[in-house]
Design a protein around this motif. Structure first.
Motif, PDB file in Angstrom:
ATOM      1  N   ALA A   1      -5.095  -1.977   1.180  1.00 38.49           N
ATOM      2  CA  ALA A   1      -6.490  -2.375   1.393  1.00 38.49           C
ATOM      3  C   ALA A   1      -7.025  -3.155   0.199  1.00 38.49           C
ATOM      4  O   ALA A   1      -7.727  -4.169   0.356  1.00 38.49           O
ATOM      5  N   ARG A   2      -6.681  -2.703  -1.029  1.00 40.44           N
ATOM      6  CA  ARG A   2      -7.159  -3.410  -2.224  1.00 40.44           C
ATOM      7  C   ARG A   2      -6.577  -4.821  -2.281  1.00 40.44           C
ATOM      8  O   ARG A   2      -7.255  -5.773  -2.668  1.00 40.44           O
ATOM      9  N   ALA A   3      -5.333  -4.941  -1.885  1.00 44.88           N
ATOM     10  CA  ALA A   3      -4.691  -6.260  -1.906  1.00 44.88           C
ATOM     11  C   ALA A   3      -5.348  -7.210  -0.921  1.00 44.88           C
ATOM     12  O   ALA A   3      -5.394  -8.434  -1.141  1.00 44.88           O
ATOM     13  N   LEU A   4      -5.892  -6.643   0.156  1.00 43.81           N
ATOM     14  CA  LEU A   4      -6.552  -7.455   1.176  1.00 43.81           C
ATOM     15  C   LEU A   4      -8.044  -7.615   0.909  1.00 43.81           C
ATOM     16  O   LEU A   4      -8.754  -8.300   1.663  1.00 43.81           O
TER      17      LEU A   4
ATOM     18  N   LEU B   1       0.958  11.613   6.001  1.00 46.89           N
ATOM     19  CA  LEU B   1       0.374  11.765   4.665  1.00 46.89           C
ATOM     20  C   LEU B   1       0.874  10.649   3.750  1.00 46.89           C
ATOM     21  O   LEU B   1       0.112  10.057   2.971  1.00 46.89           O
ATOM     22  N   ILE B   2       2.174  10.370   3.859  1.00 45.82           N
ATOM     23  CA  ILE B   2       2.763   9.308   3.029  1.00 45.82           C
ATOM     24  C   ILE B   2       2.201   7.948   3.442  1.00 45.82           C
ATOM     25  O   ILE B   2       1.865   7.103   2.594  1.00 45.82           O
ATOM     26  N   VAL B   3       2.087   7.738   4.778  1.00 45.57           N
ATOM     27  CA  VAL B   3       1.550   6.469   5.273  1.00 45.57           C
ATOM     28  C   VAL B   3       0.125   6.255   4.782  1.00 45.57           C
ATOM     29  O   VAL B   3      -0.231   5.167   4.291  1.00 45.57           O
ATOM     30  N   ILE B   4      -0.705   7.288   4.896  1.00 38.58           N
ATOM     31  CA  ILE B   4      -2.108   7.178   4.462  1.00 38.58           C
ATOM     32  C   ILE B   4      -2.191   6.939   2.965  1.00 38.58           C
ATOM     33  O   ILE B   4      -3.047   6.181   2.476  1.00 38.58           O
ATOM     34  N   ASP B   5      -1.281   7.545   2.213  1.00 38.95           N
ATOM     35  CA  ASP B   5      -1.281   7.372   0.757  1.00 38.95           C
ATOM     36  C   ASP B   5      -0.957   5.925   0.372  1.00 38.95           C
ATOM     37  O   ASP B   5      -1.366   5.454  -0.697  1.00 38.95           O
ATOM     38  N   CYS B   6      -0.242   5.232   1.261  1.00 38.83           N
ATOM     39  CA  CYS B   6       0.120   3.833   0.978  1.00 38.83           C
ATOM     40  C   CYS B   6      -0.972   2.843   1.382  1.00 38.83           C
ATOM     41  O   CYS B   6      -0.907   1.655   1.013  1.00 38.83           O
ATOM     42  N   LEU B   7      -1.968   3.290   2.151  1.00 41.39           N
ATOM     43  CA  LEU B   7      -2.987   2.371   2.645  1.00 41.39           C
ATOM     44  C   LEU B   7      -3.936   1.845   1.565  1.00 41.39           C
ATOM     45  O   LEU B   7      -4.315   0.663   1.600  1.00 41.39           O
TER      46      LEU B   7
END
Length: 683
Positions: free
Chosen positions: A244-247, A234-240
């Motif tokens: 993604a926006r940065a990329l 959940l924490i990992v997905i919250d960081c994606l």
């Protein structure tokens, strides 16, 4: 007891209906992994209605495409939950089918109950604990109870499934009777031991249904691990999203939900409860009622197995093994007298004497001796025999009793008799002395017969890492002989209930898990103390209450099967957990490279599957994630086959078969699904 196949139509239909009922969040919250999937489904369902909810940007394909994508994700998540619920419902359904078979044995009976000095007939449902009822041959026993007067043959097939009747009588360890069984002979006076709704059959029905099944410590530990992994992802997905926006990548909420469901251990989360319930069901198929899943799993970790000698290691009845004539007598003469003494003896020992005589060529027909007087064994004389019409008196019995009988009749005791008797006793046998009139002819050697194959079964337990200990009230010489023949690791002779308790506590203090079997009131403390206590249905109510398992067939050797089932449960859970985690590792390599390769070209080296598009990668992984659950249901229900071997061998087998299989299966499955989606234009 009725048996239910895994995929009977009725079970499947009920499991399908229960799968929807289990979607109640109050029910599903007990399974953290699947509860997260349900929350994700609610989120994607809301996005299907309005793709702009939760601040989501609409997919470049437009609102229509976004809705379709969200709907597909929602349906796949729904199917994932239903498949997980179906596995648990199917396992529970098999238990409910067993319960219905038991419930059919419950009918409204009438009972003849004592009221003052009279007996009157009332409905069995009106009986209360402490009531005294009378049952005559041909009637059903109206309630659980203990025989306080009389001895009779009881048909327990309605409860146990076994056709052979059993003897129940006042006093001792075989006085307990069960409501719904049938009295075949004589008359019994029974004191009711349970109120309506509290009978043994009622408890069995409740236990079989699994309504109060508690999770085992290992199951709880695994649930905590799964919840922890779910929280991490959940924490990992919250960081994606910020990454993604940065990329400059597009990452909508539905994709994040789908990605989360693919990465958390949904496979084992969906099958965990089914594995535990199926473990209890496998015990039930051996006609053993486990009072909780903890008892079944504890059996898988047992280090020490304590068994009674009589009826467990030996066949329960001593059998004639040899004729030993005294000096001046012949084996044939002794065999003739012994056979005549036992001609009308219906005990197993008596029949074995006749069979042994036949094996040496001595045969008599009962019809030819119908006018003789049969002398039955009594506790006073400790002898039995036959008085022939010509005045010949034949007796067999305990050595001291026969010697006293001969001396009273003016006869002599052979000088080598004591030597023969002592030799038989030292070898663990029972000497029966045979006398004709006042002339002692020799000794029948009765021997405890070790059950065929028991030595091999103990060897199998030893390979499992389980030490076997035989407890017996016999003298050390007899105990040592049987222990040597059976191949047990240790034995305790002249054992009292206190000795059994001390043995169990000593083992537990050393960090071992202990299993034992018993059927008597004197076994109740030890059964309660043991980690796995197996009580016999034929035993006393105290023993059945103290134990955490009850064997409806009253076969103590089933402890060996129960241990194997417990091991199988642990191995099955380990195998599917290994597969699930390996499965997730493979999905990482399937999804992440496909999603980010266009933004991070260096990830292309990891995109070994060459999936059509990020969207296809997500949907393919999500579909595979759903369909792998029903494909594993037969394995969860049937269990991984257990073979006695070392822990390291089991670990290597799991890693190779289920670990490697868990890695390879997603690569193949996801690629095939991706190709199908491409053909259908959904990539």
């Amino acid at each position: 007891m009725a048996r239910s196949g895994m995929f009977e139509r009725a079970l499947l239909l009920r499991a399908c209906a229960d799968s929807f009922a289990k979607m109640d969040p109050r029910v599903l919250v007990r399974n953290p992994v699947m509860f997260v999937v349900e929350i994700g489904m609610v989120v994607t369902l809301a996005l299907t209605v309005d793709p702009r909810l939760f601040g989501s940007s609409v997919h470049p394909g437009g609102v229509g495409n976004a809705r379709l994508y969200d709907l597909v994700v929602t349906l796949i998540l729904l199917i994932t939950i239903l498949f997980g619920n179906f596995a648990e419902a199917l396992a529970e359904g098999r238990g409910k089918a067993q319960a219905e078979a038991l419930r059919r044995t419950k009918t409204e009976l009438m009972a003849v109950v004592q009221r003052g000095d009279e007996y009157q007939e009332i409905p069995a449902s009106a009986l209360r604990k402490g009531d005294v009822v009378k049952v005559v041959a041909g009637e059903l026993i109206p309630a659980d109870g203990d025989v306080i007067e009389g001895v009779g043959s009881v048909d327990e097939s309605a409860i146990t499934g076994e056709s052979a009747p059993v003897i129940r009588g006042a006093g001792g360890d075989f006085s307990s009777v069960t409501g719904g069984t049938k009295l075949l002979s004589d008359e019994l006076i029974i004191r009711v031991s349970a109120n309506p709704g509290e009978t043994f059959l009622d408890r069995m029905i409740s236990l079989v249904e699994g309504a109060s099944r508690q999770k085992t410590p290992n199951e709880i530990a695994l649930s905590v691990l799964l919840a922890g992994l779910t929280l991490i992802f959940l924490i990992v997905i919250d960081c994606l999203p910020p990454i993604a926006r940065a990329l400059g990548a597009h990452m909508d909420v539905a994709t994040l939900v789908a990605l989360l469901v693919c990465l958390i251990p949904t496979t084992i989360g969906a099958l965990l409860s089914a594995i535990g319930i199926a473990g209890m069901d496998r015990v039930i198929r051996f006609n053993v009622i486990a009072k909780s899943g903890k008892a079944v799993e504890a059996a898988g970790d047992v280090n020490t197995l304590i068994l009674d000698k009589t009826g467990t290691i030996t066949i329960g009845n001593r059998m004639a093994a040899a004729f030993l004539p005294v000096q001046g007598q012949t084996n044939h003469t002794l065999a003739e007298s012994a056979a005549l003494c036992s001609l009308f003896d219906e005990t197993p020992e008596g029949r074995s004497v006749v069979e042994l005589a036949q094996s040496v060529g001595v045969t008599f027909r009962r019809e030819e001796y119908s006018n003789t007087r049969n002398v039955e064994f009594s506790a006073d004389t400790r002898m039995s025999g036959l008085d022939l019409t010509n005045g010949t008196r034949l007796r067999k019995g305990a050595a001291d009793a026969v010697k006293r009988y001969v001396i009273e009749q003016g006869g002599d005791i052979p000088r080598d008799l004591d030597e023969i008797v002592e030799r038989v006793a030292k070898e663990g046998g029972t000497p029966l002395v045979v006398v004709q009139n006042t002339e002692i002819q020799g000794v029948i050697y009765l021997k405890d017969i070790v059950k065929p194959g028991i030595r091999e079964r103990f060897k199998e337990l030893r390979e499992m890492g389980i030490r076997t200990v035989m407890c017996t009230g016999d003298n050390p010489l007899t105990a040592a002989t049987i222990a040597r023949e059976a191949g047990v690791d240790e034995f305790v002779a002249e054992a009292k209930p206190e000795d059994k308790m001390r043995l169990i506590r000593r083992e537990q203090e050393q960090g071992r898990l202990v299993a034992m079997s018993g059927d008597g009131t004197n076994d109740a403390p030890a059964l309660a103390q043991a980690d796995v206590g197996l009580a016999m249905q034929s035993g006393t109510q105290a023993a059945k209450e103290a134990a955490n398992m009850v064997d409806l067939d009253s076969d103590p050797t089933k402890l060996i099967e129960i241990v194997s089932i417990g091991k199988q449960l642990l191995i099955t859970r380990g195998a599917i957990t290994t597969f699930s985690i390996a499965n997730d590792v493979a999905k990482y390599f399937a999804i992440i490279p496909a999603m980010f390769t266009s933004f991070i070209p260096a990830l292309g080296v990891l995109n070994v599957m060459h999936l059509s598009s990020p969207k296809s990668a997500i949907l393919s992984a999500l579909i595979f994630n759903a369909i792998i659950i029903p494909l594993l249901i037969p394995l969860a229900m049937r269990g991984v086959k257990y073979r006695p071997t070392s822990a390291m061998s089991l670990l290597m087998r799991n890693l190779v078969l289920y670990g490697l299989g868990g890695v390879l299966a997603p690569f193949v499955g996801i690629k095939i699904i991706d190709m199908i989606l491409s053909v259908c234009g959904m990539a």
